[in-house]
Design a protein around this motif. Structure first.
Motif, PDB file in Angstrom:
ATOM      1  N   PHE A  94       4.745   4.013   2.636  1.00 37.19           N
ATOM      2  CA  PHE A  94       4.248   2.728   2.124  1.00 37.19           C
ATOM      3  C   PHE A  94       4.295   1.655   3.198  1.00 37.19           C
ATOM      4  CE2 PHE A  94       8.045   0.029   1.526  1.00 37.19           C
ATOM      5  CZ  PHE A  94       9.056   0.965   1.712  1.00 37.19           C
ATOM      6  N   LEU A  95       3.560   0.588   2.970  1.00 31.29           N
ATOM      7  CA  LEU A  95       3.577  -0.568   3.868  1.00 31.29           C
ATOM      8  C   LEU A  95       3.486  -1.843   3.049  1.00 31.29           C
ATOM      9  CD1 LEU A  95       3.396  -1.530   6.933  1.00 31.29           C
ATOM     10  CD2 LEU A  95       0.978  -1.876   6.414  1.00 31.29           C
ATOM     11  N   ALA A 132       0.879  -1.172   0.000  1.00 30.87           N
ATOM     12  CA  ALA A 132       0.000   0.000   0.000  1.00 30.87           C
ATOM     13  C   ALA A 132       0.914   1.219   0.000  1.00 30.87           C
ATOM     14  CB  ALA A 132      -0.890  -0.017   1.232  1.00 30.87           C
ATOM     15  N   PHE A 133       0.579   2.251  -0.779  1.00 32.40           N
ATOM     16  CA  PHE A 133       1.487   3.397  -0.845  1.00 32.40           C
ATOM     17  C   PHE A 133       0.786   4.724  -1.119  1.00 32.40           C
ATOM     18  CE2 PHE A 133       1.715   3.859  -5.524  1.00 32.40           C
ATOM     19  CZ  PHE A 133       1.262   2.621  -5.938  1.00 32.40           C
ATOM     20  N   LYS A 134       1.529   5.775  -0.831  1.00 33.67           N
ATOM     21  CA  LYS A 134       1.078   7.150  -1.071  1.00 33.67           C
ATOM     22  C   LYS A 134       2.247   7.863  -1.739  1.00 33.67           C
ATOM     23  CE  LYS A 134      -0.267  11.284   1.473  1.00 33.67           C
ATOM     24  NZ  LYS A 134      -1.599  11.448   0.843  1.00 33.67           N
ATOM     25  N   PRO A 190      -3.227   6.022   5.700  1.00 37.91           N
ATOM     26  CA  PRO A 190      -2.818   7.171   4.876  1.00 37.91           C
ATOM     27  C   PRO A 190      -2.590   6.853   3.392  1.00 37.91           C
ATOM     28  CG  PRO A 190      -0.921   6.315   6.061  1.00 37.91           C
ATOM     29  CD  PRO A 190      -2.091   5.433   6.432  1.00 37.91           C
ATOM     30  N   PHE A 191      -2.879   5.611   2.940  1.00 38.51           N
ATOM     31  CA  PHE A 191      -2.450   5.191   1.602  1.00 38.51           C
ATOM     32  C   PHE A 191      -3.520   5.411   0.520  1.00 38.51           C
ATOM     33  CE2 PHE A 191      -0.403   2.454   4.842  1.00 38.51           C
ATOM     34  CZ  PHE A 191       0.862   3.015   4.747  1.00 38.51           C
ATOM     35  N   ASP A 192      -3.057   5.764  -0.697  1.00 32.71           N
ATOM     36  CA  ASP A 192      -3.970   6.047  -1.814  1.00 32.71           C
ATOM     37  C   ASP A 192      -4.107   4.885  -2.792  1.00 32.71           C
ATOM     38  OD1 ASP A 192      -4.457   8.723  -1.043  1.00 32.71           O
ATOM     39  OD2 ASP A 192      -2.522   9.322  -1.893  1.00 32.71           O
TER      40      ASP A 192
END
Lengths: 128, 128
Positions: free
Chosen positions: A117-118, A36-38, A78-80
């Protein structure tokens, strides 16, 4: 004494078979790798579009299966965006990680353009 | 004046159709709801096994599709397990969230026995 040695030998063989089976199972565990990332780029910007295009190109690396690119829609993190992919086993996952296209992508794009990111990796059971 | 009213009326109808279409699309987006978590119980304990049994029972809630319970194996995050499920649209996801079995599970088990968790929800494209 001969009987004892025979029994010990049988135990040794059994032990080897159990160990080997466990190792083989562990090696053959399918893995779902998710990230998952932003991005640092504004949503909808041409920089973002260019980055996402580069992400999707990773899908052609050999061994990578079931590539998915998705919007992340929960407000509880917080991820998009998120990507998901599967590998038949750890060895093929390692080969993907070390593939020159992946290494270059991480160095040239990911480390520079991703804000947060995660990674979550799941062991997938093939049998139900 | 009559022409102006007619044109405004046509614009209103068009606007309504566009809005309705957007709402319908948004409502029909398939959702993959995922939760990574870590329990307060030690790994392998009977308390953990009991909790995981209760998690798996959620799979029978109507509307829930493709339930998966998985081990989380990346060392880059604090979570030990993950669940994944899909809903045909946001309305069915909401119905799951408000289902008495889910509400009771969250109140009686999740809030008491989970040390840390993260929810990630992904919009799934039905067309490729």
């Amino acid at each position: 004494m001969a009987q004892l040695i025979k029994n010990l030998f049988i135990l040794l063989i059994l032990n080897f078979l159990i160990c080997y089976n466990t190792m083989a199972q562990s090696d053959s565990s399918r893995i779902r790798h998710t990230v998952a990332f932003k991005l640092k780029h504004p949503i909808g910007s041409s920089e973002e579009q260019d980055f996402l295009k580069a992400v999707k190109k990773l899908a052609s690396i050999p061994g990578l299966e079931k590539f998915e690119f998705m919007k992340q829609i929960s407000k509880k993190n917080p991820f998009d965006y998120g990507i998901s992919m599967e590998f038949a086993n750890q060895k093929i996952y390692d080969q993907y990680n070390n593939h020159p296209d992946h290494v270059a992508f991480v160095q040239q794009r990911w480390l520079k353009e991703v804000e947060d990111f995660l990674e979550l990796d799941y062991e997938i059971k093939i049998t139900d």
